[in-house]
Design a protein around this motif. Structure first.
Motif, PDB file in Angstrom:
ATOM      1  N   THR A 114       7.048  -4.615  -3.533  1.00 36.47           N
ATOM      2  CA  THR A 114       6.050  -3.644  -3.982  1.00 36.47           C
ATOM      3  C   THR A 114       5.525  -4.030  -5.356  1.00 36.47           C
ATOM      4  OG1 THR A 114       7.096  -1.892  -2.678  1.00 36.47           O
ATOM      5  CG2 THR A 114       5.645  -1.195  -4.472  1.00 36.47           C
ATOM      6  N   ALA A 163       3.415   6.096  -7.162  1.00 34.64           N
ATOM      7  CA  ALA A 163       2.505   6.943  -7.938  1.00 34.64           C
ATOM      8  C   ALA A 163       2.970   8.392  -7.995  1.00 34.64           C
ATOM      9  CB  ALA A 163       1.092   6.871  -7.350  1.00 34.64           C
ATOM     10  N   ALA A 219       0.834  -1.208   0.000  1.00 27.82           N
ATOM     11  CA  ALA A 219       0.000   0.000   0.000  1.00 27.82           C
ATOM     12  C   ALA A 219       0.865   1.253   0.000  1.00 27.82           C
ATOM     13  CB  ALA A 219      -0.944  -0.004   1.199  1.00 27.82           C
ATOM     14  N   ALA A 220       1.831   1.319   0.907  1.00 26.54           N
ATOM     15  CA  ALA A 220       2.707   2.499   0.978  1.00 26.54           C
ATOM     16  C   ALA A 220       3.621   2.577  -0.237  1.00 26.54           C
ATOM     17  CB  ALA A 220       3.535   2.458   2.262  1.00 26.54           C
ATOM     18  N   ALA A 272       1.663   3.648  -3.367  1.00 27.00           N
ATOM     19  CA  ALA A 272       1.312   5.069  -3.240  1.00 27.00           C
ATOM     20  C   ALA A 272       2.543   5.934  -3.508  1.00 27.00           C
ATOM     21  CB  ALA A 272       0.741   5.356  -1.852  1.00 27.00           C
ATOM     22  N   ALA A 273       3.684   5.527  -2.987  1.00 28.12           N
ATOM     23  CA  ALA A 273       4.922   6.277  -3.225  1.00 28.12           C
ATOM     24  C   ALA A 273       5.307   6.233  -4.697  1.00 28.12           C
ATOM     25  CB  ALA A 273       6.049   5.715  -2.358  1.00 28.12           C
ATOM     26  N   TRP A 330      11.059   6.408   0.542  1.00 24.84           N
ATOM     27  CA  TRP A 330      10.880   5.484  -0.569  1.00 24.84           C
ATOM     28  C   TRP A 330      11.809   5.799  -1.739  1.00 24.84           C
ATOM     29  CZ3 TRP A 330       8.465   0.928  -0.843  1.00 24.84           C
ATOM     30  CH2 TRP A 330       7.628   0.588   0.225  1.00 24.84           C
ATOM     31  N   LEU A 386       7.163   8.979   3.019  1.00 26.33           N
ATOM     32  CA  LEU A 386       7.206   9.029   1.559  1.00 26.33           C
ATOM     33  C   LEU A 386       8.609   9.308   1.035  1.00 26.33           C
ATOM     34  CD1 LEU A 386       5.563   8.907  -1.057  1.00 26.33           C
ATOM     35  CD2 LEU A 386       5.152  11.355  -0.806  1.00 26.33           C
ATOM     36  N   SER A 401       8.587   4.583  -9.509  1.00 25.93           N
ATOM     37  CA  SER A 401       7.611   3.989 -10.420  1.00 25.93           C
ATOM     38  C   SER A 401       8.314   3.161 -11.491  1.00 25.93           C
ATOM     39  CB  SER A 401       6.762   5.084 -11.065  1.00 25.93           C
ATOM     40  OG  SER A 401       5.862   4.531 -11.984  1.00 25.93           O
TER      41      SER A 401
END
Length: 115
Positions: free
Chosen positions: A104, A35, A28-29, A32-33, A93, A90, A41
């Motif tokens: 991830t 993104a 989840a974390a 989100a990071a 990451w 954040l 990414s």
């Protein structure tokens, strides 16, 4: 958490439990990071492609059992070498280690496989 690979294919509840736990702890974390952090990414995408290649499923969705089995083995090996799940904000990451990024990516693949 070690689950024999033979059990992963037969026990959907065990597979789901492992993937849910992984998603809560990392996915989840991490997703989100990813993104909002372009470099992360790209790393997650690269790891996802490598996992698909390793599992021999290029161009297809992986099964949840295959992803759970791979994640379980990766977690066992990493934990044996002293790896700990990340516990950072954040910004932390940006420098995420390879195991964390791979896990991830596995969460992202599992999410796609369930869609």
């Amino acid at each position: 958490m070690s689950i024999p690979a033979s059990n992963l294919g037969a026990d959907h509840a065990t597979v789901q439990m492992l993937l849910d736990r992984l998603h809560r702890r990392i996915g989840a974390a991490g997703l989100a990071a990813a993104a909002v952090i372009p470099g992360l990414s790209a790393q997650v995408d690269q790891h996802a492609a490598e996992v698909r290649d390793l599992l021999g499923i290029r161009g297809r969705r992986p099964t949840l059992a295959a992803l759970a089995s791979y994640a379980d083995g990766l977690l066992d090996g990493a934990t044996d070498r002293g790896w700990q799940p990340p516990q950072h904000d954040l910004a932390g990451w940006v420098g995420a280690d390879g195991v964390t990024v791979r896990l991830t990516a596995l969460c992202g693949l599992a999410f796609s496989a369930m869609a």
